[in-house]
Design a protein around this motif. Structure first.
Motif, PDB file in Angstrom:
ATOM      1  N   PHE A 198      34.347  26.058  28.953  1.00 57.97           N
ATOM      2  CA  PHE A 198      33.661  26.918  29.921  1.00 57.97           C
ATOM      3  C   PHE A 198      33.855  28.374  29.520  1.00 57.97           C
ATOM      4  O   PHE A 198      34.750  28.722  28.757  1.00 57.97           O
ATOM      5  N   ILE A 199      33.001  29.192  30.038  1.00 57.34           N
ATOM      6  CA  ILE A 199      33.189  30.626  29.900  1.00 57.34           C
ATOM      7  C   ILE A 199      32.659  31.274  31.180  1.00 57.34           C
ATOM      8  O   ILE A 199      31.611  30.886  31.695  1.00 57.34           O
ATOM      9  N   VAL A 200      33.407  32.196  31.710  1.00 59.73           N
ATOM     10  CA  VAL A 200      32.902  33.012  32.818  1.00 59.73           C
ATOM     11  C   VAL A 200      33.196  34.459  32.483  1.00 59.73           C
ATOM     12  O   VAL A 200      34.225  34.771  31.888  1.00 59.73           O
ATOM     13  N   SER A 201      32.282  35.307  32.828  1.00 57.24           N
ATOM     14  CA  SER A 201      32.447  36.684  32.437  1.00 57.24           C
ATOM     15  C   SER A 201      31.788  37.573  33.475  1.00 57.24           C
ATOM     16  O   SER A 201      30.706  37.272  33.971  1.00 57.24           O
ATOM     17  N   GLY A 202      32.485  38.634  33.819  1.00 62.74           N
ATOM     18  CA  GLY A 202      31.934  39.541  34.828  1.00 62.74           C
ATOM     19  C   GLY A 202      32.061  40.976  34.380  1.00 62.74           C
ATOM     20  O   GLY A 202      32.926  41.337  33.578  1.00 62.74           O
ATOM     21  N   ARG A 203      31.151  41.777  34.861  1.00 60.51           N
ATOM     22  CA  ARG A 203      31.193  43.203  34.546  1.00 60.51           C
ATOM     23  C   ARG A 203      30.730  43.948  35.794  1.00 60.51           C
ATOM     24  O   ARG A 203      29.781  43.545  36.449  1.00 60.51           O
ATOM     25  N   ARG A 204      31.416  45.012  36.111  1.00 66.72           N
ATOM     26  CA  ARG A 204      30.977  45.812  37.256  1.00 66.72           C
ATOM     27  C   ARG A 204      31.140  47.281  36.902  1.00 66.72           C
ATOM     28  O   ARG A 204      32.159  47.697  36.353  1.00 66.72           O
ATOM     29  N   SER A 205      30.138  48.053  37.221  1.00 66.09           N
ATOM     30  CA  SER A 205      30.253  49.488  36.999  1.00 66.09           C
ATOM     31  C   SER A 205      30.907  50.091  38.226  1.00 66.09           C
ATOM     32  O   SER A 205      30.834  49.541  39.305  1.00 66.09           O
ATOM     33  N   TYR A 206      31.586  51.215  38.018  1.00 67.43           N
ATOM     34  CA  TYR A 206      32.200  51.833  39.194  1.00 67.43           C
ATOM     35  C   TYR A 206      31.770  53.275  39.338  1.00 67.43           C
ATOM     36  O   TYR A 206      32.556  54.139  39.662  1.00 67.43           O
ATOM     37  N   ALA A 207      30.493  53.510  39.085  1.00 65.10           N
ATOM     38  CA  ALA A 207      29.977  54.863  39.289  1.00 65.10           C
ATOM     39  C   ALA A 207      30.238  55.316  40.715  1.00 65.10           C
ATOM     40  O   ALA A 207      30.527  56.479  40.967  1.00 65.10           O
ATOM     41  N   ASP A 208      30.181  54.362  41.658  1.00 64.12           N
ATOM     42  CA  ASP A 208      30.380  54.780  43.047  1.00 64.12           C
ATOM     43  C   ASP A 208      31.813  55.182  43.329  1.00 64.12           C
ATOM     44  O   ASP A 208      32.089  55.903  44.275  1.00 64.12           O
ATOM     45  N   LEU A 209      32.738  54.678  42.490  1.00 64.70           N
ATOM     46  CA  LEU A 209      34.115  55.092  42.717  1.00 64.70           C
ATOM     47  C   LEU A 209      34.253  56.592  42.565  1.00 64.70           C
ATOM     48  O   LEU A 209      35.022  57.239  43.249  1.00 64.70           O
ATOM     49  N   PHE A 210      33.470  57.140  41.628  1.00 67.37           N
ATOM     50  CA  PHE A 210      33.529  58.588  41.433  1.00 67.37           C
ATOM     51  C   PHE A 210      32.927  59.332  42.616  1.00 67.37           C
ATOM     52  O   PHE A 210      33.291  60.459  42.900  1.00 67.37           O
ATOM     53  N   LEU A 211      31.999  58.661  43.301  1.00 67.35           N
ATOM     54  CA  LEU A 211      31.395  59.316  44.458  1.00 67.35           C
ATOM     55  C   LEU A 211      32.444  59.618  45.526  1.00 67.35           C
ATOM     56  O   LEU A 211      32.344  60.577  46.267  1.00 67.35           O
ATOM     57  N   PHE A 212      33.502  58.784  45.570  1.00 64.24           N
ATOM     58  CA  PHE A 212      34.539  59.010  46.565  1.00 64.24           C
ATOM     59  C   PHE A 212      35.283  60.315  46.317  1.00 64.24           C
ATOM     60  O   PHE A 212      35.897  60.866  47.215  1.00 64.24           O
ATOM     61  N   LEU A 213      35.251  60.770  45.099  1.00 61.33           N
ATOM     62  CA  LEU A 213      35.956  62.000  44.767  1.00 61.33           C
ATOM     63  C   LEU A 213      35.224  63.226  45.305  1.00 61.33           C
ATOM     64  O   LEU A 213      35.792  64.305  45.383  1.00 61.33           O
TER      65      LEU A 213
END
Lengths: 277, 786
Positions: free
Chosen positions: B267-282
């Motif tokens: 099996f293979i599972v793979s995920g990717r998430r961008s965190y551009a919104d994390l910078f919005l918190f700044l």
């Protein structure tokens, strides 16, 4: 509604590292064309047609007026009213005739070079009244500045095929940047009560007078105004629309394929005013 | 079915039988899979070379190969670029299975130098205009914000252009963005972009390989005019459990893979998430902090080897982009795909693949509350069942044949007013349905030592079917809704409109000598579904429309000719290709067209034709301490549409006369690798106004010749350095740092030039140059695996 996505997308795209720079360009000069800017309404004010000529894109002068032209307002019922250039040499032509609901109007123009033009007839159709006008204070958001906003309530009559435009004046000055062009059709709102409808984007202060005009427009006028906005406002992002000449409703009599620029429209208007308190 | 096609099929099989039955001598088949020794991933396109017959085979997209030979003794060499080759000696007395694993030569640095093997596939293969995208290589070149990206990387290849930085998709040999068939494990991906177009949906960790066909498109592919990008996900390590991941400036990735049953199921599972919104918190602005903006991807695959002859794969992808503004405006879009495949080997000579595919692209946007509250949704869904057979009658012939049927369901738009206050009515455009069956057959034939030929036919059909309504227009003039005189109702499954077409695919290779060859190809391709978009770069809310009563399928005829030459014991490959391409029945749009929520879309459409021609030169070194490629393209792409630009030919939006790219990768030591890429492109066609005029105080540019001018040219230099820390060597846990600078000399590369009233003085006009990225962008990425 389509507009929401356009605005949203333009805003979104600008979040990236985009940067803009005003540049110097050499642009070939095109042919000079007659420009018609006029509208007949049922408001109790003179009907005014403004004739100019197109100018090189980077010309810093105002577009030259088309003076000494013959401008005639005509209707299907045989009206043949020659407008008077007021003041002489201004390219602005006036008549006291006002528009009437149900009448169909068109213009005949003969310029000093002998060219004859006519506009495609526009029917002046009725417009619903503005039922109420009121103010609302809003705090700053990503889309809006803090201040007072004027909203209206109105009713959209049952039956598809109605087109509208709203003009907004702050202290008697028309807001006329490309983003102020506000127009709609009734495709998604047919027969509905239209409540708390926003009619402008720039906020007002206490003491400011806001005036809303709700205009009935033709499908041709709607398409023309939409194109003007598309070609002037929705530019400068990665989602630009193709740049194209905007077809108006004025053409040369001896060759209908040759057109003048601009538009001659006819509208019924209901207007309301409010001083912010 | 067309008579010609039936005759062709009959003639074809007579030919095959005559070939295989002439000599009734005892023959046996050697077959099997070729895989990576470390993780069991298949090695697509590996070479199998039999010295005695000076001929061989190439493993297919599933890693399978088959050669049928007379009984006897043979020396067989298995090779794959970047891997150590293996030779075996075999006495052939029976059908034999040889499953082989090749070790990567990158494991030991020294091995790289000795890979100077007889690797002249470039010269001998029955392929032209094909680019194999090696994931290892694109991980080595500098990447924007450190995000390894398949689509951005292929834009560096000759013949591939883009409208500009951040534009979605890519353009192949003068074709528009919707003319690329993008497949992820055989499922079509309708929107390959994240963040509008800055990144693609392919998580590089989950990808085994990607192949781009610019010409010489095999008959098994169909449905798009200009190219096929076939992306295959990894199967999952069948030998040992592995975890890898990465932290970048834009996104984080995590991948898990391993055996469920060793050497049988993985099996293979793979995920990717961008965190551009994390910078919005700044941000200090609370309004901005309430915004949400990110994307994610999720890839997964399970494969199960039932026995030597049967394998099952189930793979899926799910990804989304989400943008919410302070709960005032919500939007999201994304693809989901799933495919279930069954590889079955009949008798060593006949390989089959049955695939069931699902793909869905959807978007939603809206305003959640207030008087404007609405939700707007749209989907394109398809189901595809296909059956492919590959027959290996003798070392000189490979025959591919198959059938496929795609069922489409278009839901172009639905609006729902939300809440009690909303002014909006509910409204839905009618769904559209279509079926696209196709059959194909192709014969790859090594006619002699010098001449080989691949010829195939694809026969495709397209039925636009009910349930639905079609407007009828007075005198069939469809340019205005006011001409509608009638509405014709079609019941469920009733055929509204049918199209079909024969698509010949021919490719010939004439070998001049061991190091050089001439190749020529002709392709006809047909496209039955169209992305309806009139913006410079397609937006996520553009919808696909099927051919039907008023929209015709588009056709392209593509001719190409190439010279291939290898140097220095085949370590350097070069090629020069020229092509000419003609398009008919391309969709175009009236000025100011209203393309969304239009139930009479035909009233906004125009039909045009196109032509594209060019020359592509490429030079590539695949091995050694210093490797990379150089590409140069000279090309032209034009359109002619009645009603646009006074009916004159004009340059397509993505027409770039000159394109140069150079990628160099240098392995400095066991620990450091350096790379740089340089890209140069001619400016993009844009339209200048030739005058201005005023209407109600708005200054309007009066545009002249469509695309008659160009932006200044585009060029960019990127650098990257990758560090493999020394301590990696003796431990299972491995780390890697990549440092990169994108756009090193901070050029403000123009995306477009647009015209507006000056903000300071609205009576004046100005020209503004827009650069999407106007600065040097450094990045650092940390990768780990264990």
């Amino acid at each position: 509604m389509i507009k929401y996505y356009k605005i949203a997308i333009v805003v979104l795209a600008s979040l990236f590292y985009s940067c803009e720079e005003v540049i110097d360009l050499n642009i070939a000069e095109g042919d000079v064309q007659l420009v018609v800017d006029g509208w007949i309404t049922d408001l109790a004010e003179p009907t005014q047609i403004n004739l100019t000529y197109s100018a090189p894109y980077f010309s810093s002068n105002a577009n030259p007026p088309a003076v000494n032209a013959i401008v005639v307002l005509r209707t299907a019922n045989g009206l043949n009213d020659t407008l008077v250039e007021t003041p002489v040499g201004s390219g602005m032509y006036e008549t006291a005739t006002t528009g009437q609901v149900g009448e169909t109007y068109n213009l005949y123009i003969k310029t000093t070079d002998g060219e004859e033009y006519a506009s495609i007839p526009e029917e002046l159709v009725s417009v619903p009244v503005i039922d109420s006008i009121f103010q609302e204070f809003r705090e700053e958001t990503l889309f809006e500045d803090e201040g007072y906003y004027i909203q209206i309530n109105t009713k959209e009559p049952v039956g598809l095929g109605d087109y509208y435009r709203w003009k907004f004046y702050i202290n008697d000055t028309l807001l006329n940047a490309p983003e102020d062009l506000l127009y709609a059709d009734d495709e998604f709102v047919d027969g509905n009560d239209i409540n708390a409808f926003d009619v402008h984007f720039d906020p007002l202060k206490i003491g400011d007078k806001g005036r809303v005009e709700q205009l009935s427009i033709s499908k041709n006028a709607y398409e023309f105004i939409a194109l003007v906005q598309e070609q002037t406002l929705f530019v400068g992002s990665i989602f630009d629309f193709p740049a194209s000449p905007i077809k108006g409703n004025i053409f040369k009599l001896n060759n209908p394929d040759e057109t003048a620029l601009g538009f001659f429209g006819a509208s019924s208007v209901s207007a309301e005013e409010l001083v912010i308190q | 079915m067309s008579k010609i096609f039936v005759h062709f099929l009959i003639g074809f099989f007579i030919f095959l039988f005559s070939c295989s039955s002439l000599k009734a001598q005892e023959k046996y088949t050697i077959s099997g899979y070729i895989k990576d020794a470390q993780n069991g991933e298949i090695l697509l396109g590996s070479n199998v070379y039999v010295s005695e017959i000076q001929n061989g085979a190439v493993s297919n997209v599933y890693g399978f190969y088959s050669i049928t030979l007379e009984a006897g003794e043979y020396n067989i060499r298995y090779s794959y670029t970047g891997y150590n080759s293996k030779s075996i000696k075999l006495i052939l007395k029976n059908d034999t299975t040889v499953n082989l694993e090749l070790g990567s030569s990158n494991v030991e640095l020294n091995a790289i130098n000795i890979t100077g093997e007889k690797e002249h596939e470039n010269v001998t293969s029955l392929q032209m205009g094909v680019e194999k995208i090696d994931i290892m290589t694109i991980k080595s070149i500098p990447q924007f914000l450190g995000e390894v990206d398949v689509v951005r990387s292929i834009q560096m290849l000759p013949g591939v252009t883009t409208v500009g930085e951040g534009a979605s998709g890519f353009n192949v040999r003068g074709g528009s963005g919707d003319q690329n068939l993008i497949l992820l494990d055989e499922a079509p991906v309708y929107n390959s972009s994240h963040l509008f177009g800055f990144f693609s949906v392919f998580n590089p960790d989950a990808i085994n390989n990607a192949t781009l066909y610019k010409s010489g498109i095999p008959a098994k592919y169909g449905g798009r005019l200009s190219s096929v990008m076939d992306v295959r996900q990894k199967d999952g390590n069948i030998k040992k459990f592995e975890m890898e991941g990465g932290l970048g400036l834009l996104s984080s990735r995590l991948l898990l893979q391993g055996p469920i049953v060793k050497d049988k199921m993985s099996f293979i599972v793979s995920g990717r998430r961008s965190y551009a919104d994390l910078f919005l918190f700044l941000s200090s602005d609370p309004e901005i902090r309430e915004n949400t903006a990110y994307f994610y991807d999720f890839n997964s695959k399970v494969n199960y080897k039932l026995d030597e002859n049967n394998k099952l794969f189930l793979s899926g992808y799910f990804g989304k982009d989400i943008f919410n503004f302070s709960d005032q405006f919500l939007s999201n879009w994304g693809n989901s795909t799933a495919s279930l495949r069954w590889n079955h080997i009949f008798d060593k000579k006949l390989f089959s693949n049955l695939t069931a595919i699902y793909s869905n692209y959807s978007y939603a946007l809206g305003i959640p509350e207030g008087t404007d509250a609405f939700e707007w949704t749209s989907n394109i869904i398809n189901y595809n069942l296909k059956y492919d057979l590959t027959f290996y009658p003798n070392p000189k012939s490979t025959v591919d044949a198959g059938v496929s049927s795609i069922v489409y369901r278009f839901k172009p738009g639905r609006v729902k007013g939300l809440g009690d206050e909303t002014i909006f009515n509910d409204f839905e455009l009618q769904h559209e349905h279509a079926v696209e069956p196709a059959i194909y057959v192709q014969h790859d034939w090594k006619a002699s030592t010098n001449f080989s030929l691949s010829y195939g036919l694809r026969y495709s059909f397209f039925n636009n079917v009910g349930k639905g309504e079609v407007f009828k227009y007075a005198n069939d003039i469809t340019d205005d809704k006011e001409n509608i005189i009638d509405t014709v109702q079609y019941s469920s499954s009733e055929i509204i409109k049918s199209y079909d077409g024969i698509e010949p695919r021919i490719l010939a290779n004439y070998k001049l000598n061991d190091l050089s060859s001439l190749k020529a190809s002709y392709n006809r391709t047909k496209q039955y579904i169209h992305l309806v978009s009139n913006t410079t770069s397609a937006t996520p809310v553009d919808v696909w429309a099927p051919s039907g009563e008023y929209i015709k399928p588009a056709t392209a005829d593509h001719y190409s000719l190439g010279y291939y030459r290898n140097f220095d014991s085949n370590t350097i490959e070069s090629s020069i290709e020229v092509y000419y391409k003609e398009f008919t029945d391309l969709l175009d749009y009236k000025d100011g067209a209203q393309l969304l929520f239009n139930e009479a879309l035909e009233t906004e459409l125009l039909t045009g034709k196109g032509r594209a021609y060019g020359m592509e030169f490429s030079l590539r070194r695949k091995v050694g301490l210093f490797y990379g490629w150089f590409g140069y393209t000279l090309s032209k792409s034009e359109r002619q549409v009645t009603g646009i630009n006074s009916d004159n030919w004009y340059d397509a939006n993505y027409d770039k006369s000159h394109e140069v790219s150079l990628a160099l990768i240098y392995t400095y030591s066991d620990n450091w690798e350096f790379s740089s890429t340089i890209q140069y492109m001619s400016g993009r066609p844009i339209t200048y106004p030739d005058s201005k005029y005023e209407f109600e105080g708005i200054i309007i540019p009066n545009y002249g010749n469509r695309n008659g001018a160009r932006t200044p040219s585009y060029h960019r230099l990127d650098l990257a350095a990758t560090n493999n820390p020394k301590k990696n060597k003796d431990r299972r846990y491995k780390t890697k740092w990549t440092f990169a600078i994108y756009n090193l000399y901070a050029r403000k590369n123009p995306y477009s030039i647009f015209f507006r009233q000056s903000e300071d003085n609205p009576t004046l006009t100005e020209a503004v140059q827009l650069a999407v990225i106007g600065t040097a962008i450094p990045s650092v990425t940390f990768n780990f695996s264990f």
